[in-house]
Design an enzyme around this catalytic site. Sequence first.
Site, PDB file in Angstrom:
ATOM      1  N   ASP A 149      31.964  47.433  37.848  1.00 22.92           N
ATOM      2  CA  ASP A 149      31.080  46.351  37.850  1.00 22.92           C
ATOM      3  C   ASP A 149      29.831  46.943  38.044  1.00 22.92           C
ATOM      4  OD1 ASP A 149      32.919  44.380  37.909  1.00 22.92           O
ATOM      5  OD2 ASP A 149      33.123  44.833  40.038  1.00 22.92           O
ATOM      6  N   LYS A 184      27.733  47.503  33.093  1.00 26.56           N
ATOM      7  CA  LYS A 184      28.080  48.244  31.783  1.00 26.56           C
ATOM      8  C   LYS A 184      27.952  47.456  30.555  1.00 26.56           C
ATOM      9  CE  LYS A 184      32.196  49.951  33.147  1.00 26.56           C
ATOM     10  NZ  LYS A 184      32.201  49.430  34.724  1.00 26.56           N
ATOM     11  N   GLY A 213      35.708  42.704  33.328  1.00 32.40           N
ATOM     12  CA  GLY A 213      34.959  41.481  32.894  1.00 32.40           C
ATOM     13  C   GLY A 213      33.596  41.872  32.503  1.00 32.40           C
ATOM     14  N   HIS A 214      33.046  41.681  31.511  1.00 29.42           N
ATOM     15  CA  HIS A 214      31.628  42.083  31.010  1.00 29.42           C
ATOM     16  C   HIS A 214      30.736  40.704  31.099  1.00 29.42           C
ATOM     17  CE1 HIS A 214      32.735  46.212  29.346  1.00 29.42           C
ATOM     18  NE2 HIS A 214      32.742  46.113  30.870  1.00 29.42           N
ATOM     19  N   GLN A 257      36.031  49.523  34.199  1.00 29.06           N
ATOM     20  CA  GLN A 257      35.872  49.916  35.608  1.00 29.06           C
ATOM     21  C   GLN A 257      35.053  51.294  36.003  1.00 29.06           C
ATOM     22  OE1 GLN A 257      39.612  49.618  33.989  1.00 29.06           O
ATOM     23  NE2 GLN A 257      39.043  47.420  34.385  1.00 29.06           N
TER      24      GLN A 257
END
Length: 433
Positions: free
Chosen positions: A13, A16, A40-41, A225
């Site tokens: 988180d 990225k 999750g982006h 990650q």
Amino acid sequence: MANVVAFGLQWGDEGKGKIIDLLSEFVDIIVRYQGGANAGHTIVVGDQKIILHLIPSGILHPAKVCVIGNGVVLDPSVLVSEIEELKKLGYMEDARRLKVSAFSHVIMPYHKKMDVYRESATESRKIGTTGRGIGPAYEDKASRLGIRVVDLLDRKLFSEKVRENLKIKNFLIKRYYKGEPLRLREVLKEYAGYRSVLKDYVADTPYLIQEGIRKKKNILFEGAQGTYLDIDHGTYPYVTSSNTIAGNAACGAGVPPTAIDYVLGVCKAYTTRVGEGPFPTELTGPEGELIRQKGGEFGATTGRPRRCGWFDVVIVKRAVALSGVRGLAVMKLDVLDEFDTVDICIEYRMGRRVSMQPPMGLKGWVACEPVYERVPGWKTSTRGITRFEDLPVNARKYVQRIEELVGVPIDIISTGAERTHTVMRRNPLASRG
Ligand code: IMP
């Protein structure tokens, strides 16, 4: 030509998604190389907020090829809904822009079930997984029971493999976890639907990427990650089930390590962690709450509140060494705007000893105490600032101190969620050698 890996230096988180989105403009191919829909982006484009779990965020840029590499464990239900969503938003009209590795392992319903059951059956030792079936899917890969995308395309082989797997999985689900077994017919029917969508995207991705390298295309390898969730180098067992460090870009994409020209490490201006496990600089009081609220620190995949704390040089420095990081992207500087003072962890105290070397075992991680250096805050908004010289002097000093302590230049500073809220001191895609 430059092939760049961008990956996380902390516990995931780090932001990225935004970096990949920014750098995608300068590359031809973007590759995800590990993890799965546990990532999750969140990308903000104008007034649109898009959350992607599997498809690289480069898909939002026209004419880029996005690859889901062999090292990814792929949940076809997530992928199919992302494809549909992106199509609705007008981003994926050309199917040739997405390539799914024939060699990726497929996440099956029993992986997700086992993940959730295992977590609830071992309450005292639970990892706090995302429940996306990541661990069980990598277990099957390692024990050679896995089903790959190439197998999914072969109706008969797929059905044999699912049947074989269900015998074992249903035994565990029924007898050990006292849960509802899965029915072969239903699983096959569900996955037939995914097959019909995915077949248009499947490719020999290592070949495709190597062709790109031969043709001198720019390639961006996108990590998921972060370093301390790495199965070998993280805070084991509170980790994910893949190698998250930059070295895995080569393996998880199918390219030689010599193809990588530059490694960009992404970290926040502070630290967060979601799920269980040690976190030496965690702030459990109002300061942590301020970071959480200001930074919107809630998981993109699970919505869980993230644990927040000060920047930790000990972990970042080691992460830099593990991955050969040449430049840093420091994200969310603006979140610290309101603090009177800001702490930076420069060492760990372990009993009577202080050290820059993180502990080896879990007990050490839990017992170690951060040694802080306190610096003055800037108490001015940095939001949206795009030039380093325009940052308040104490914010500049903070960033420079991090640079000095970590020992690697800071290429990018993020001052807000928007693409434009960025100080680009050096574009890593312009660096080589
Ligand atoms: P899993 O990857 O779902 O097995 O979860 C293992 C650990 O990694 C848990 O602590 C999760 O919260 C954490 N984790 C997995 N994916 C991410 C991510 O994308 N960001 C942050 N933490 C993650």
